[in-house]
Design a protein around this motif. Structure first.
Motif, mmCIF file in Angstrom:
data_model
loop_
_atom_site.group_PDB
_atom_site.id
_atom_site.type_symbol
_atom_site.label_atom_id
_atom_site.label_comp_id
_atom_site.label_asym_id
_atom_site.label_seq_id
_atom_site.Cartn_x
_atom_site.Cartn_y
_atom_site.Cartn_z
ATOM 1 N N ASN A 145 27.069 49.023 89.512
ATOM 2 C CA ASN A 145 26.504 47.793 89.030
ATOM 3 C C ASN A 145 26.592 47.651 87.569
ATOM 4 O O ASN A 145 26.710 48.810 86.870
ATOM 5 C CB ASN A 145 25.620 47.393 89.984
ATOM 6 C CG ASN A 145 24.258 48.086 89.478
ATOM 7 O OD1 ASN A 145 24.170 48.502 88.437
ATOM 8 N ND2 ASN A 145 23.364 48.160 90.483
ATOM 9 N N ALA A 193 29.084 44.798 92.199
ATOM 10 C CA ALA A 193 29.358 46.031 91.706
ATOM 11 C C ALA A 193 30.948 45.841 91.199
ATOM 12 O O ALA A 193 31.556 44.754 91.294
ATOM 13 C CB ALA A 193 29.498 46.847 92.782
ATOM 14 N N MET A 194 31.284 46.910 90.666
ATOM 15 C CA MET A 194 32.810 47.044 90.170
ATOM 16 C C MET A 194 33.590 47.565 91.294
ATOM 17 O O MET A 194 33.404 48.882 91.642
ATOM 18 C CB MET A 194 33.004 47.942 88.906
ATOM 19 C CG MET A 194 32.176 47.582 87.614
ATOM 20 S SD MET A 194 32.601 48.749 86.341
ATOM 21 C CE MET A 194 31.928 50.232 86.889
ATOM 22 N N PRO A 195 34.641 46.697 91.763
ATOM 23 C CA PRO A 195 35.624 47.313 92.778
ATOM 24 C C PRO A 195 36.702 47.869 92.151
ATOM 25 O O PRO A 195 37.164 47.405 91.063
ATOM 26 C CB PRO A 195 35.879 45.917 93.549
ATOM 27 C CG PRO A 195 35.960 44.727 92.493
ATOM 28 C CD PRO A 195 34.812 45.217 91.477
ATOM 29 N N PRO A 252 30.041 38.984 91.757
ATOM 30 C CA PRO A 252 30.173 40.218 92.212
ATOM 31 C C PRO A 252 28.953 40.972 92.344
ATOM 32 O O PRO A 252 27.971 40.704 91.451
ATOM 33 C CB PRO A 252 31.228 40.892 91.448
ATOM 34 C CG PRO A 252 31.960 39.759 90.768
ATOM 35 C CD PRO A 252 30.779 38.649 90.448
ATOM 36 N N GLU A 261 33.665 53.514 90.542
ATOM 37 C CA GLU A 261 33.853 52.378 91.305
ATOM 38 C C GLU A 261 32.595 52.326 92.004
ATOM 39 O O GLU A 261 31.996 53.209 92.817
ATOM 40 C CB GLU A 261 34.971 52.571 92.305
ATOM 41 C CG GLU A 261 36.201 52.608 92.038
ATOM 42 C CD GLU A 261 37.580 53.264 92.844
ATOM 43 O OE1 GLU A 261 36.894 53.469 94.053
ATOM 44 O OE2 GLU A 261 38.433 53.229 92.716
ATOM 45 N N GLU A 279 33.779 47.156 98.550
ATOM 46 C CA GLU A 279 33.606 48.493 98.054
ATOM 47 C C GLU A 279 32.416 49.277 98.113
ATOM 48 O O GLU A 279 32.082 50.234 98.545
ATOM 49 C CB GLU A 279 33.652 47.956 96.354
ATOM 50 C CG GLU A 279 33.607 49.638 95.625
ATOM 51 C CD GLU A 279 35.129 50.072 95.687
ATOM 52 O OE1 GLU A 279 34.896 51.359 96.174
ATOM 53 O OE2 GLU A 279 35.947 49.692 94.930
ATOM 54 N N LYS A 280 31.284 48.222 98.159
ATOM 55 C CA LYS A 280 29.918 48.734 98.691
ATOM 56 C C LYS A 280 29.837 49.152 100.122
ATOM 57 O O LYS A 280 28.961 49.860 100.595
ATOM 58 C CB LYS A 280 28.864 47.620 98.205
ATOM 59 C CG LYS A 280 28.897 47.685 96.590
ATOM 60 C CD LYS A 280 28.573 49.031 95.823
ATOM 61 C CE LYS A 280 27.149 49.466 95.953
ATOM 62 N NZ LYS A 280 26.598 50.541 95.261
ATOM 63 N N SER A 337 34.246 43.423 96.005
ATOM 64 C CA SER A 337 32.830 44.257 95.352
ATOM 65 C C SER A 337 32.220 44.297 96.684
ATOM 66 O O SER A 337 31.522 45.431 96.584
ATOM 67 C CB SER A 337 32.128 43.347 94.318
ATOM 68 O OG SER A 337 31.290 42.329 95.015
ATOM 69 N N GLU A 396 28.713 41.189 85.828
ATOM 70 C CA GLU A 396 28.665 42.000 86.804
ATOM 71 C C GLU A 396 30.198 41.920 87.525
ATOM 72 O O GLU A 396 30.604 40.890 87.775
ATOM 73 C CB GLU A 396 27.726 41.572 87.921
ATOM 74 C CG GLU A 396 27.668 42.372 89.247
ATOM 75 C CD GLU A 396 26.910 43.711 88.745
ATOM 76 O OE1 GLU A 396 27.703 44.833 88.481
ATOM 77 O OE2 GLU A 396 25.711 43.726 88.419
ATOM 78 N N GLY A 397 30.789 43.112 87.661
ATOM 79 C CA GLY A 397 31.955 43.153 88.444
ATOM 80 C C GLY A 397 33.247 42.807 87.484
ATOM 81 O O GLY A 397 34.310 42.965 88.080
#
Length: 332
Positions: free
Chosen positions: A114, A279-281, A277, A111, A210-211, A207, A152-153
């Protein structure tokens, strides 16, 4: 027929010693810790027996095939990637093949990672065929059936198992479908009146949540801040989007000049959500994005212990910044 000779051999063994051969370890050869056995879909039982020998087992393929037939389980053998360890008997071998006890490896997508980090993890994964490495992002997404969609994401963070020498594209395909399912569930469960127009916007906001989240219990409040800002047309002004826009040029130290450097992801210079996004949420961030807390908060600042302090006014926020970021005691 040759397989009849194998049957007769086993029948003789049964009469002499109760099929003792079935319980004798297969000879896997000197210096071989394990033998790799790959069975493709549609392989006949006879071909499976030969494949065991071709993998390096010092035994009779006719006897193996005869055992497969006598067991009545010859048609239950499953395709897959297997390891034949020293000490494996013909009886144990068949049980392993019938149960589909493949020799699997795993790769974990974390989680908040990127897309660049996902690529790196796949490249380092043990015995995973790197078919994606030669593909551009555009070509890769086209291979996965999503032409024109940025990667992405789009992949769900989780631990994925795979058979030895599987393609990394298969892992990505599973992660892509997993994110589709999680995003669909989250969007269907969204709260009335959320400041989002589509599942894609929910993925982008998730995303960011998440960050930005240091403590899990703050996710819904952090999402609330961004929803409140979106509703009134206020800049999101979130540092992780700026850092993402800097890419590999970011050296770990975010400076004021970076906040003024315009990129499509700089939410200090551009209004609304970024174009993709960052990142990966995970599931919790997805749910927070569509079910934000009910609040008037427009600001938050890290307390230094992983949690955040939330404020509804700029004056209150500035006091919180002085207290938690600058170490100034609040006035009496």
């Amino acid at each position: 027929m040759k397989w009849l000779a194998g049957l007769l051999t086993l029948a003789l063994l049964a009469g002499l010693g109760g099929l003792w051969w079935l319980h004798q370890p297969l000879d896997t050869g000197a210096g071989q810790p394990t033998l790799d056995l790959s069975i493709e879909p549609g392989t006949s039982p006879k071909a499976v027996a030969q494949a065991v020998v071709d993998a390096g087992a010092q035994t009779s393929p006719l006897a193996l095939y005869a055992w497969f037939r006598l067991s009545g389980q010859d048609r239950q053998i499953r395709a897959g990637s297997y390891e034949i360890a020293p000490g494996t008997t013909p009886r144990r071998l068949l049980a392993m093949l019938v149960r589909g006890e493949e020799s699997l490896r795993t790769v974990t997508l974390v989680e908040g990672w990127n897309w660049r980090q996902v690529r790196q993890a796949l490249a380092k994964a043990e015995l995973l065929k790197p078919e994606s490495q030669s593909l551009s992002d555009e070509a890769l997404m086209a291979r996965l059936g999503r032409p024109g969609v940025p990667p992405e994401g789009r992949f769900y963070p989780d631990t994925y198992s795979y058979a030895k020498n599987s393609s990394d594209l298969k892992v990505l395909e599973r992660a892509l479908k997993a994110m589709d399912r999680q995003l669909d569930k989250a969007w269907a469960a969204r709260s009335p009146g959320v400041a989002l127009k589509s599942p894609d916007e929910a993925l982008i906001l998730a995303s960011i949540v998440e960050k930005e989240t240091g403590k899990g219990s703050d996710r819904a409040m952090i999402a609330s801040v961004f929803h409140n800002r979106l509703r009134i047309g206020m800049m999101l002004q979130t540092d992780p989007t700026v850092i993402y826009g800097l890419g590999e040029a970011f050296d770990g130290n975010l400076r004021k000049v970076h906040l003024r450097t315009d990129t499509p992801w700089n939410t200090y210079t551009r209004a609304g959500l970024p174009p993709t996004p960052i990142a990966m949420p995970g599931k919790a961030a997805l749910m927070a994005a569509v079910q934000p807390a009910s609040s008037q908060a427009l600001y938050f600042v890290a307390r230094g212990d992983g949690s955040s302090h939330f404020s509804a006014s700029l004056d209150e926020h500035n006091r919180a910044v002085n207290r938690y970021q600058r170490g100034q005691k609040p006035a009496d």
